[in-house]
Motif scaffolding. Structure first.
Motif, PDB file in Angstrom:
ATOM      1  N   MET A 197       0.841  -1.201   0.000  1.00 26.26           N
ATOM      2  CA  MET A 197       0.000   0.000   0.000  1.00 26.26           C
ATOM      3  C   MET A 197       0.878   1.254   0.000  1.00 26.26           C
ATOM      4  SD  MET A 197      -3.308  -0.712  -0.048  1.00 26.26           S
ATOM      5  CE  MET A 197      -4.168   0.605   0.818  1.00 26.26           C
ATOM      6  N   GLN A 198       1.529   1.519  -1.122  1.00 21.23           N
ATOM      7  CA  GLN A 198       2.402   2.680  -1.236  1.00 21.23           C
ATOM      8  C   GLN A 198       1.680   3.793  -1.991  1.00 21.23           C
ATOM      9  OE1 GLN A 198       6.157   1.430  -2.868  1.00 21.23           O
ATOM     10  NE2 GLN A 198       6.574   0.011  -1.188  1.00 21.23           N
ATOM     11  N   GLU A 199       1.831   5.036  -1.477  1.00 20.01           N
ATOM     12  CA  GLU A 199       1.034   6.157  -1.981  1.00 20.01           C
ATOM     13  C   GLU A 199       1.330   6.509  -3.439  1.00 20.01           C
ATOM     14  OE1 GLU A 199       1.055   9.596   0.432  1.00 20.01           O
ATOM     15  OE2 GLU A 199       0.511   8.554   2.272  1.00 20.01           O
ATOM     16  N   ASN A 200       2.572   6.533  -3.822  1.00 18.90           N
ATOM     17  CA  ASN A 200       2.920   7.075  -5.139  1.00 18.90           C
ATOM     18  C   ASN A 200       3.215   6.004  -6.186  1.00 18.90           C
ATOM     19  OD1 ASN A 200       2.771   9.771  -4.156  1.00 18.90           O
ATOM     20  ND2 ASN A 200       4.808   9.509  -3.233  1.00 18.90           N
ATOM     21  N   GLY A 201       3.053   4.763  -5.839  1.00 21.39           N
ATOM     22  CA  GLY A 201       3.332   3.704  -6.805  1.00 21.39           C
ATOM     23  C   GLY A 201       2.060   3.158  -7.406  1.00 21.39           C
ATOM     24  N   PRO A 202       2.178   2.071  -8.172  1.00 21.94           N
ATOM     25  CA  PRO A 202       0.991   1.420  -8.734  1.00 21.94           C
ATOM     26  C   PRO A 202       0.154   0.813  -7.622  1.00 21.94           C
ATOM     27  CG  PRO A 202       2.949   0.089  -9.101  1.00 21.94           C
ATOM     28  CD  PRO A 202       3.431   1.388  -8.551  1.00 21.94           C
ATOM     29  N   THR A 203      -1.123   0.647  -7.865  1.00 23.07           N
ATOM     30  CA  THR A 203      -1.989   0.036  -6.859  1.00 23.07           C
ATOM     31  C   THR A 203      -1.651  -1.450  -6.731  1.00 23.07           C
ATOM     32  OG1 THR A 203      -3.719  -0.597  -8.426  1.00 23.07           O
ATOM     33  CG2 THR A 203      -3.843   1.631  -7.455  1.00 23.07           C
ATOM     34  N   PRO A 204      -1.967  -2.044  -5.588  1.00 23.14           N
ATOM     35  CA  PRO A 204      -1.760  -3.495  -5.454  1.00 23.14           C
ATOM     36  C   PRO A 204      -2.456  -4.281  -6.567  1.00 23.14           C
ATOM     37  CG  PRO A 204      -2.253  -2.519  -3.315  1.00 23.14           C
ATOM     38  CD  PRO A 204      -2.466  -1.438  -4.328  1.00 23.14           C
ATOM     39  N   LEU A 205      -3.649  -3.809  -6.962  1.00 23.89           N
ATOM     40  CA  LEU A 205      -4.382  -4.480  -8.035  1.00 23.89           C
ATOM     41  C   LEU A 205      -3.605  -4.423  -9.345  1.00 23.89           C
ATOM     42  CD1 LEU A 205      -7.086  -5.858  -8.830  1.00 23.89           C
ATOM     43  CD2 LEU A 205      -7.918  -3.577  -9.467  1.00 23.89           C
ATOM     44  N   ALA A 206      -3.061  -3.266  -9.673  1.00 18.79           N
ATOM     45  CA  ALA A 206      -2.320  -3.104 -10.923  1.00 18.79           C
ATOM     46  C   ALA A 206      -1.074  -3.984 -10.944  1.00 18.79           C
ATOM     47  CB  ALA A 206      -1.932  -1.640 -11.115  1.00 18.79           C
ATOM     48  N   ILE A 207      -0.423  -4.137  -9.799  1.00 17.93           N
ATOM     49  CA  ILE A 207       0.786  -4.970  -9.728  1.00 17.93           C
ATOM     50  C   ILE A 207       0.452  -6.418 -10.081  1.00 17.93           C
ATOM     51  CG2 ILE A 207       2.545  -5.907  -8.174  1.00 17.93           C
ATOM     52  CD1 ILE A 207       2.341  -3.210  -6.626  1.00 17.93           C
ATOM     53  N   LEU A 208      -0.597  -6.954  -9.445  1.00 15.88           N
ATOM     54  CA  LEU A 208      -0.953  -8.348  -9.713  1.00 15.88           C
ATOM     55  C   LEU A 208      -1.514  -8.538 -11.115  1.00 15.88           C
ATOM     56  CD1 LEU A 208      -2.544  -9.751  -6.411  1.00 15.88           C
ATOM     57  CD2 LEU A 208      -0.217  -9.999  -7.266  1.00 15.88           C
ATOM     58  N   ASP A 209      -2.293  -7.569 -11.584  1.00 18.51           N
ATOM     59  CA  ASP A 209      -2.875  -7.705 -12.926  1.00 18.51           C
ATOM     60  C   ASP A 209      -1.790  -7.747 -13.995  1.00 18.51           C
ATOM     61  OD1 ASP A 209      -5.444  -7.852 -12.034  1.00 18.51           O
ATOM     62  OD2 ASP A 209      -6.005  -5.798 -12.553  1.00 18.51           O
TER      63      ASP A 209
ATOM     64  N   SER B  60     -11.329   8.151  -6.913  1.00 12.59           N
ATOM     65  CA  SER B  60     -11.960   7.547  -8.094  1.00 12.59           C
ATOM     66  C   SER B  60     -12.974   6.469  -7.750  1.00 12.59           C
ATOM     67  CB  SER B  60     -10.884   6.945  -8.999  1.00 12.59           C
ATOM     68  OG  SER B  60     -10.268   5.826  -8.361  1.00 12.59           O
ATOM     69  N   GLY B  61     -12.868   5.889  -6.560  1.00  8.92           N
ATOM     70  CA  GLY B  61     -13.754   4.789  -6.185  1.00  8.92           C
ATOM     71  C   GLY B  61     -13.363   3.458  -6.802  1.00  8.92           C
ATOM     72  N   LYS B  62     -12.218   3.406  -7.481  1.00 10.12           N
ATOM     73  CA  LYS B  62     -11.786   2.161  -8.116  1.00 10.12           C
ATOM     74  C   LYS B  62     -11.216   1.191  -7.081  1.00 10.12           C
ATOM     75  CE  LYS B  62     -10.753   4.175 -12.657  1.00 10.12           C
ATOM     76  NZ  LYS B  62      -9.680   4.412 -13.667  1.00 10.12           N
ATOM     77  N   LEU B  63     -11.339  -0.087  -7.396  1.00  8.41           N
ATOM     78  CA  LEU B  63     -10.829  -1.118  -6.494  1.00  8.41           C
ATOM     79  C   LEU B  63      -9.309  -1.064  -6.406  1.00  8.41           C
ATOM     80  CD1 LEU B  63     -13.062  -4.104  -7.656  1.00  8.41           C
ATOM     81  CD2 LEU B  63     -13.339  -2.743  -5.581  1.00  8.41           C
ATOM     82  N   LEU B  64      -8.790  -1.335  -5.191  1.00 12.31           N
ATOM     83  CA  LEU B  64      -7.348  -1.309  -4.965  1.00 12.31           C
ATOM     84  C   LEU B  64      -6.725  -2.703  -4.942  1.00 12.31           C
ATOM     85  CD1 LEU B  64      -7.064   1.440  -2.197  1.00 12.31           C
ATOM     86  CD2 LEU B  64      -6.573   1.655  -4.646  1.00 12.31           C
ATOM     87  N   GLY B  65      -7.555  -3.739  -4.922  1.00 15.95           N
ATOM     88  CA  GLY B  65      -7.016  -5.086  -4.878  1.00 15.95           C
ATOM     89  C   GLY B  65      -6.699  -5.577  -3.480  1.00 15.95           C
ATOM     90  N   ILE B  66      -7.208  -4.902  -2.460  1.00 12.84           N
ATOM     91  CA  ILE B  66      -7.018  -5.304  -1.066  1.00 12.84           C
ATOM     92  C   ILE B  66      -8.400  -5.489  -0.431  1.00 12.84           C
ATOM     93  CG2 ILE B  66      -6.151  -4.663   1.214  1.00 12.84           C
ATOM     94  CD1 ILE B  66      -3.922  -5.353  -0.693  1.00 12.84           C
ATOM     95  N   LEU B  67      -8.585  -6.644   0.194  1.00 12.95           N
ATOM     96  CA  LEU B  67      -9.848  -6.972   0.859  1.00 12.95           C
ATOM     97  C   LEU B  67      -9.568  -7.262   2.325  1.00 12.95           C
ATOM     98  CD1 LEU B  67     -11.211  -9.465  -1.835  1.00 12.95           C
ATOM     99  CD2 LEU B  67     -11.711  -7.009  -1.655  1.00 12.95           C
ATOM    100  N   PHE B  68     -10.219  -6.533   3.208  1.00  9.21           N
ATOM    101  CA  PHE B  68     -10.016  -6.712   4.637  1.00  9.21           C
ATOM    102  C   PHE B  68     -10.993  -7.741   5.208  1.00  9.21           C
ATOM    103  CE2 PHE B  68      -8.010  -2.303   5.756  1.00  9.21           C
ATOM    104  CZ  PHE B  68      -6.786  -2.767   5.309  1.00  9.21           C
ATOM    105  N   ASP B  69     -10.469  -8.557   6.093  1.00  9.93           N
ATOM    106  CA  ASP B  69     -11.255  -9.462   6.931  1.00  9.93           C
ATOM    107  C   ASP B  69     -12.257 -10.277   6.111  1.00  9.93           C
ATOM    108  OD1 ASP B  69     -10.392  -9.007   9.878  1.00  9.93           O
ATOM    109  OD2 ASP B  69     -10.392  -7.024   8.973  1.00  9.93           O
TER     110      ASP B  69
END
Length: 563
Positions: free
Chosen positions: A144-156, A204-213
């Motif tokens: 969860m880094q502010e200025n990098g790609p989203t976790p979702l983008a990394i895995l995709d 943006s409301g876009k998914l980040l690829g992180i799901l809690f609990d």
């Protein structure tokens, strides 16, 4: 009929000669096994212990022990080593901790995002198109880094053709890609499930690829059941976990969480039917917070078992009150200083506080107590309030709360007064060092420095237990006992109380102290043999003590000499 005992290498019997008289053969309690030349915990003068039909029939000196010996008795010389009650690990994820499912890609040895990417890329090369990847071990703060790609983008980018779910080290969040989200029918418009949070970009409301609990559990549920040869993989994973427990002297396990929708119960029953259980186990079916309650209660009623002749007990459930501090999902009385989800300033609830007493009441009606995850001070208070309601109605079943990282000073004494078992995990180095710096960004210094109030609760006379939460912490009970002693006034102040917290206290919490948890005539012959007397050892020596044997109901289920 007992359903116990895994096949094991029989210990060679010492030859018996005319040393014994005919009066020994007339004894009603001639032993199947005699353990001699030992030191028996709780019996300072005892050097021998006799076992018949899985029960303790004699504790005392070696001379009188001969009254229990015939030419059929196996006599085992323990060579001066120390005999302790078998350890009871009251919170252990024995099913999943040693399973190969979920270990397709391990990130826990990496410390930065580039390391994750290298490892993930390597793991991709082993996959076929469309095959799920189930990984483990990332840290949320790294991805969860502010200025990098989203976790979702990394895995995709790495996995365009494979659904991916990676469990965070705490197990309370999942890192997923778009294909996994699609299979779980999660979109940017999907509402958060009860007990879970779908992380989205604030602007943006876009998914980040992180799901809690529980949001992450819903995806893992699908991924787990998609695995090839699931029945065989579940079975072998459970055997692996039981073997690890036996190796560490654990004769009774409080199951950390039974995901019964993943066919885990069927696996336990199969292992039991094949006589391959090497521990007594309290199975705790999980309350699915987003599912309809009555169907779950109907299922729990059908599988309930109080039969202590079995090694499997099914008379407690596992309920989550809240999440965890490091994700900002533990339920707190005061708002977080900072969290990943500012829209949840006080965390979240798996089971709403308004429903906890209802759940416990309905479960009590069908024969269930509960082992309840509670970490935040609001989660702890809400759970104590619910148990107080049950106690006021006359409920006497065991109720335990585990983790208990944040407890309001006003609630410390309630554990003893409400007869609520308090379960803690002390198996990590940072706990022994009293290093709670990780919590300061989330809850500030004052609250962070008050975390884990073991000693204040212990001093009230509450029933305090220690457990591993394996594989979150080291499975070895001796590490937890050593840390409890090492912490001194911040932990459990004396070695005997620390041993009790891993033996008789959890036996009380599981409602089985009449059959195990201490070395007493008539109780089950559940023991661990240690190389030294840990009551006379330093904390470091305790942690380093070698486990030589583990006995369950008079059967040798681990012998270091066989390894």
């Amino acid at each position: 009929m007992k359903q116990t005992k895994t096949p094991h290498k029989l210990v060679k019997c010492l030859a018996l000669t005319g040393l014994f008289t005919l009066s020994a053969c007339a004894n009603d309690e001639l032993a199947d096994t005699l353990l001699t030349n030992t030191h028996v915990y709780g019996h300072d003068q005892a050097t021998s212990l006799a076992i018949k039909d899985g029960k303790i029939v004699y504790i005392g000196n070696s001379i009188n022990a001969m009254d229990h010996v015939s030419n059929q008795t196996k006599v085992i010389d323990l060579k001066g080593h120390y005999l302790l009650p078998g350890f009871i690990d009251n919170h252990n994820h024995v099913f999943e901790a040693a399973s190969e499912i979920g270990s397709d890609c391990l990130l826990d040895d990496e410390t930065n995002l580039n390391g994750y990417i290298r490892t993930l890329t390597s793991c991709k090369n082993q996959l076929e198109t469309g095959e799920w990847l189930l990984g483990y071990g990332h840290q949320l703060s790294v991805v969860m880094q502010e200025n990098g790609p989203t976790p979702l983008a990394i895995l995709d980018k790495i996995f365009p053709d494979n659904p991916v779910v990676i469990m965070e080290q705490t197990s309370h969040s999942m890192w997923v890609n778009s294909l996994a989200l699609a299979k779980a029918k999660i979109s940017a418009h999907t509402a958060d499930p009860q007990g879970g949070k779908i992380l989205k970009d604030e602007e943006s409301g876009k998914l980040l690829g992180i799901l809690f609990d529980n949001a992450g559990d819903l995806v893992m549920e699908q991924a787990w059941k998609s695995q090839p040869n699931l029945q065989q993989a579940n079975y072998q994973g459970l055997l692996n976990g039981l073997a690890a427990a036996a190796e560490h002297g654990i004769t009774t396990i409080g199951d950390g969480r039974l995901y019964w929708k993943r066919d885990w119960l069927e696996t336990w029953l199969a292992v039991e039917s094949h006589d391959e259980l090497t521990a007594r186990v309290s199975l705790r079916p999980w309350i699915y917070p987003a599912d309809e309650p009555q169907a779950q209660l109907d299922f729990f009623k059908k599988i309930h078992s109080d039969d202590k002749q079995r090694l499997l007990l099914i008379n407690q459930v596992k309920i989550y009150s809240d999440g965890i501090i490091i994700n900002g999902t533990a339920s707190t009385l005061a708002p977080y200083d900072w969290s990943y989800t500012p829209e949840l300033p006080r965390g979240l609830e798996y089971v709403p506080a308004s429903k906890m007493a209802w759940w416990l009441t309905e479960l009590n009606k069908i024969g269930y107590g509960a082992h309840i995850h509670a970490i935040g001070d609001a989660g702890v208070r809400n759970t104590l309030d619910a148990i107080e309601t049950l106690r006021s109605q006359g409920a006497t079943r065991p109720y335990a709360m585990t983790h208990l990282e944040m407890v309001s000073p006003q609630d410390i004494k309630r554990f003893a007064s409400l007869k609520v078992d308090a379960d803690f995990q002390l198996g990590s180095d940072y706990i022994a060092a009293q290093d709670h710096e990780w919590a300061i960004p989330f809850i500030g210094k004052q609250r962070a420095h008050a975390l884990l109030p073991i000693n204040p609760i212990f001093k009230t006379g509450a029933n305090v237990t220690l457990s591993s939460d394996w594989n979150v912490n080291d499975i070895n009970p001796l590490v937890g006992i050593a840390n409890a002693v090492y912490l001194q006034n911040a932990g459990i102040t004396d070695i005997h109380s620390a041993i009790a917290a891993y033996t008789i206290n959890p036996a009380n919490a599981l409602g089985i102290s009449d059959i195990t948890g201490s070395i007493v005539l008539g109780k089950s012959a559940d023991f661990v043999v240690l190389e030294r007397d840990i009551t006379q050892a330093t904390a470091k020596q305790i942690a380093d003590t070698q486990i030589l044997m583990t006995w369950l109901e008079g059967e040798l289920v681990f012998d270091l000499n066989d390894q």
